[in-house]
Design an enzyme around this catalytic site. Structure first.
Site, PDB file in Angstrom:
ATOM      1  N   LYS A 182       0.874  -1.182   0.000  1.00 17.46           N
ATOM      2  CA  LYS A 182       0.000   0.000   0.000  1.00 17.46           C
ATOM      3  C   LYS A 182       0.908   1.227   0.000  1.00 17.46           C
ATOM      4  CE  LYS A 182      -1.396   3.033   2.615  1.00 17.46           C
ATOM      5  NZ  LYS A 182      -1.351   4.196   1.709  1.00 17.46           N
ATOM      6  N   GLU A 185      -0.472   7.525  -0.888  1.00 13.17           N
ATOM      7  CA  GLU A 185      -1.457   8.007  -1.868  1.00 13.17           C
ATOM      8  C   GLU A 185      -0.995   9.299  -2.550  1.00 13.17           C
ATOM      9  OE1 GLU A 185      -1.505   7.824   1.361  1.00 13.17           O
ATOM     10  OE2 GLU A 185      -3.157   8.915   2.301  1.00 13.17           O
ATOM     11  N   SER A 235       5.889   8.063   9.326  1.00 12.87           N
ATOM     12  CA  SER A 235       6.149   8.939  10.474  1.00 12.87           C
ATOM     13  C   SER A 235       5.976   8.161  11.783  1.00 12.87           C
ATOM     14  CB  SER A 235       5.188  10.121  10.430  1.00 12.87           C
ATOM     15  OG  SER A 235       3.866   9.633  10.479  1.00 12.87           O
ATOM     16  N   CYS A 290      14.504  10.268   5.517  1.00 15.40           N
ATOM     17  CA  CYS A 290      14.631   9.868   6.916  1.00 15.40           C
ATOM     18  C   CYS A 290      16.094   9.792   7.317  1.00 15.40           C
ATOM     19  CB  CYS A 290      13.959   8.529   7.162  1.00 15.40           C
ATOM     20  SG  CYS A 290      14.802   7.206   6.320  1.00 15.40           S
TER      21      CYS A 290
HETATM   22  P1  NAD Z   1       3.047   8.967   6.986  1.00 12.98           P
HETATM   23  O1  NAD Z   1       3.221   8.347   8.315  1.00 12.98           O
HETATM   24  O2  NAD Z   1       2.155  10.140   6.860  1.00 12.98           O
HETATM   25  O3  NAD Z   1       2.490   7.888   5.928  1.00 12.98           O
HETATM   26  C1  NAD Z   1       3.102   6.622   5.772  1.00 12.98           C
HETATM   27  C2  NAD Z   1       2.049   5.624   5.299  1.00 12.98           C
HETATM   28  O4  NAD Z   1       1.028   5.514   6.302  1.00 12.98           O
HETATM   29  C3  NAD Z   1       1.345   6.042   4.018  1.00 12.98           C
HETATM   30  O5  NAD Z   1       1.154   4.915   3.216  1.00 12.98           O
HETATM   31  C4  NAD Z   1       0.024   6.624   4.492  1.00 12.98           C
HETATM   32  O6  NAD Z   1      -1.025   6.424   3.573  1.00 12.98           O
HETATM   33  C5  NAD Z   1      -0.244   5.854   5.763  1.00 12.98           C
HETATM   34  N1  NAD Z   1      -0.927   6.652   6.781  1.00 12.98           N
HETATM   35  C6  NAD Z   1      -0.828   7.991   6.984  1.00 12.98           C
HETATM   36  N2  NAD Z   1      -1.579   8.365   8.035  1.00 12.98           N
HETATM   37  C7  NAD Z   1      -2.156   7.249   8.523  1.00 12.98           C
HETATM   38  C8  NAD Z   1      -3.030   6.982   9.612  1.00 12.98           C
HETATM   39  N3  NAD Z   1      -3.453   7.945  10.414  1.00 12.98           N
HETATM   40  N4  NAD Z   1      -3.412   5.711   9.830  1.00 12.98           N
HETATM   41  C9  NAD Z   1      -2.983   4.719   9.031  1.00 12.98           C
HETATM   42  N5  NAD Z   1      -2.154   4.919   7.979  1.00 12.98           N
HETATM   43  C10 NAD Z   1      -1.732   6.157   7.724  1.00 12.98           C
HETATM   44  O7  NAD Z   1       4.524   9.298   6.442  1.00 12.98           O
HETATM   45  P2  NAD Z   1       4.914  10.099   5.125  1.00 12.98           P
HETATM   46  O8  NAD Z   1       4.622  11.539   5.332  1.00 12.98           O
HETATM   47  O9  NAD Z   1       4.383   9.416   3.924  1.00 12.98           O
HETATM   48  O10 NAD Z   1       6.502   9.863   5.111  1.00 12.98           O
HETATM   49  C11 NAD Z   1       7.407  10.688   5.787  1.00 12.98           C
HETATM   50  C12 NAD Z   1       7.783  10.097   7.126  1.00 12.98           C
HETATM   51  O11 NAD Z   1       8.347   8.796   6.949  1.00 12.98           O
HETATM   52  C13 NAD Z   1       8.874  10.894   7.840  1.00 12.98           C
HETATM   53  O12 NAD Z   1       8.552  10.954   9.204  1.00 12.98           O
HETATM   54  C14 NAD Z   1      10.133  10.068   7.615  1.00 12.98           C
HETATM   55  O13 NAD Z   1      11.149  10.253   8.575  1.00 12.98           O
HETATM   56  C15 NAD Z   1       9.582   8.698   7.651  1.00 12.98           C
HETATM   57  N6  NAD Z   1      10.467   7.740   6.991  1.00 12.98           N
HETATM   58  C16 NAD Z   1      11.131   6.859   7.785  1.00 12.98           C
HETATM   59  C17 NAD Z   1      12.006   5.952   7.211  1.00 12.98           C
HETATM   60  C18 NAD Z   1      12.748   4.968   8.056  1.00 12.98           C
HETATM   61  O14 NAD Z   1      13.222   3.983   7.529  1.00 12.98           O
HETATM   62  N7  NAD Z   1      12.868   5.175   9.354  1.00 12.98           N
HETATM   63  C19 NAD Z   1      12.192   5.943   5.812  1.00 12.98           C
HETATM   64  C20 NAD Z   1      11.469   6.854   5.047  1.00 12.98           C
HETATM   65  C21 NAD Z   1      10.602   7.743   5.652  1.00 12.98           C
END
Ligand code: NAD
Length: 506
Positions: A182, A185, A235, A290
């Site tokens: 997934k 989006e 996140s 990240c």
């Molecule tokens: P996000 O948490 O907003 O979204 C990640 C995924 O979760 C997406 O597929 C999204 O659709 C889904 N999602 C979002 N909100 C949700 C909710 N309330 N309930 C269930 N699913 C939900 O993250 P993002 O903005 O897409 O990515 C950036 C973040 O990812 C940054 O915090 C970054 O540091 C982190 N990141 C971490 C790593 C790592 O390996 N530690 C790698 C890349 C990115």
């Protein structure tokens, strides 16, 4: 952005299931924007629980057959897939640049790091080998094997639309599982193309499925009885919630979260090398990584001044432009909401008392005034108590924290809530070694600014940057996507009498 009903004249991004495009029953759609122009370029389907039921049933059947397909056949499919990914590298990177906003050359790096995970997975015949003990008792042998889990799911963030889906699917599929990815989006096109190429490589139907969705689909994934394991990257608040939800439903889970990576610059460091490192690590991909380095810890007298003198002209010369312009060093941020959030952090940093040495807050690109651009910022005299030091900003900025000595500096990443990556620049091996051994962080660079491990090692942070016991790819990935079965076998005619005591040797 609010999901809405589909409109007729907009490109629709469908799920990719069973080797073809799949519409499902949900009528909900999300907008896919072009961050360079601020215009909507497509809409993506947002699946519901019924759509997931359909896909899980098919994937479960496919996984059974795939698990019993010879490991060499699985490896060969991954090899062909790898070759196709190289052929389509620029096409995939273009999809990413147009939806994410990172510049094309950086998007190619995203694709290549993903291809490396596929390359690693081609070694699966060796990686998945079990253990064998000959003669643990008279005519008794003992062996163990790694069996795939069945159907697993991967939930991925916006910032690496090729690398992170490939981290997950490559290892999961090579181990003999079916996976449902997934994607975010916000930039969903590239993962669909990856799944199409997997089919072209001879991958069976329903082994690599892509389902688009938002929270509704994620919650359905966490609760679905067919799904055995959930890999999540995103996140920290969502990683924490997904970990809790998946494990509450008895699933195996690995959930990677946010970061606030520090780079220590010791007084003996090569200041030009440290400056180059900080430029790429803080402003590359507009800070939306990240493993970005948003914090420079300048150690000892004169180090901060030496860095600032070198950084200032370089930051002012950064070319901020459209993601598809080969002359751009840095593109826009991913969404208007994220750009506004980053700007509000920059405002807060000023209010909290950081010295703003370069102010990119009002940057606007001529001809692209609706794009989600923001200029690079440089802050000095940032203090550990500040909210903007504690929280992840995920934008183009560098915060300089001054430390008197190594001990004070090394405590900063160790004490921080996040523990994804960190680095030290020094010519003194004693400090480097002490830092690497003792810092409370999962990935460490020594004179390397973004220490992202190669795919035959393993990726994962500590503390609030990761929840769950296994990292991504490397042997950790193989362990995550398999479970061990241990067999004890006796082959002789002498079974002896019934014994009511715990069997022991001798
Ligand atoms: P996000 O948490 O907003 O979204 C990640 C995924 O979760 C997406 O597929 C999204 O659709 C889904 N999602 C979002 N909100 C949700 C909710 N309330 N309930 C269930 N699913 C939900 O993250 P993002 O903005 O897409 O990515 C950036 C973040 O990812 C940054 O915090 C970054 O540091 C982190 N990141 C971490 C790593 C790592 O390996 N530690 C790698 C890349 C990115």
């Amino acid at each position: 952005m609010e999901p809405r009903q589909g409109s007729e004249d907009m490109r629709e991004i469908h799920h990719f299931v069973g080797g073809k495009s799949f519409a499902g029953t949900s009528k909900r759609r999300g907008p896919v924007m072009n961050p360079t122009t601020g215009e909507q370029q497509a809409e993506v389907m947002l699946a519901n629980a019924a759509d997931l039921d359909h896909v899980c049933a098919k994937a479960e059947e496919a996984a059974r057959a795939w698990a019993n397909t010879s490991v060499i056949t699985r490896s060969r499919v991954m090899s062909k897939f790898q070759a196709l990914l190289w052929q389509h590298k620029t096409e995939l990177a273009t999809m990413i640049a147009k939806e994410h906003g990172k510049v094309l050359a950086d998007a190619e790096g995203d694709v290549v790091r993903g291809i490396e995970a596929v390359e690693f997975s081609c070694g699966i015949p060796h990686l998945i080998k079990g253990e064998y003990s000959d003669g643990v008792s008279t005519n008794v042998d003992m062996y163990s094997m790694r069996r795939p889990l069945g159907v697993v799911a991967g939930i991925t963030p916006f910032n690496f639309p090729a690398m992170i889906p490939l981290w997950m699917m490559a290892v999961a599929v090579a181990c003999g599982n079916a996976i449902i990815i997934k994607p975010s989006e916000k930039d969903p096109t590239c993962p669909v193309r990856l799944a199409e190429l997997f089919m072209e490589a001879g991958g069976p139907e329903h082994i690599f499925n892509v389902m688009h969705g938002d929270r509704e689909l994620v919650e359905a994934i966490l609760a679905h009885p067919t799904i055995q394991a959930v890999s999540f990257v995103g996140s920290t608040p969502v990683a924490r919630a997904v970990y809790a939800g998946a494990t509450a439903h008895g699933k195996r889970a690995q959930c990677m979260g946010g970061a606030k990576n520090h780079l220590l610059v010791m007084p003996d460091a090569d200041m030009d090398a440290a400056t180059n490192a900080l430029m790429g690590a803080a402003y590359g991909s507009a800070g939306e990584r990240c493993m970005a380095t948003p914090v420079a810890v300048a150690v000892g007298k004169g180090t901060a001044e030496a860095l600032i003198e070198r950084l200032q002209p370089r930051i002012e010369a950064l070319r901020i432009g459209p993601s598809m312009d080969p002359d751009s060093d840095m593109g826009p941020l991913v969404t208007r909401e994220h750009r506004d959030k980053v700007k509000s952090y920059f405002d807060m940093a000023v209010d909290e008392g950081s010295d703003l040495l370069i102010d990119g807050r009002e940057f606007s690109l001529q001809g692209y005034e609706n794009g989600y651009f923001i200029g690079a910022c440089l802050f000095d005299n940032v203090k550990p108590g500040m909210t903007t030091y504690k929280e992840e900003i995920f934008g183009p900025s560098l915060q300089i924290v001054r430390a008197d000595d190594f001990d004070q500096a090394a405590k900063l990443p160790s004490d921080h809530e996040y523990g994804n990556g960190t680095a030290i620049f020094t010519k003194d091996g004693r400090f480097a070694r002490q830092f690497a051994q003792h810092v409370n962080v999962g990935m460490v660079g020594i004179n390397v600014p973004i220490p992202v491990p190669l795919s035959f090692h393993t990726f994962g942070g500590w503390k609030a940057s990761a929840f769950g016991g296994h990292n991504q790819h490397g042997m950790e990935g193989v362990r995550f996507y398999t479970r061990v079965k241990t067999i004890t076998a006796r082959w002789d005619d002498n079974f002896g009498d019934a014994q009511f005591i715990m069997p022991t040797h001798g």
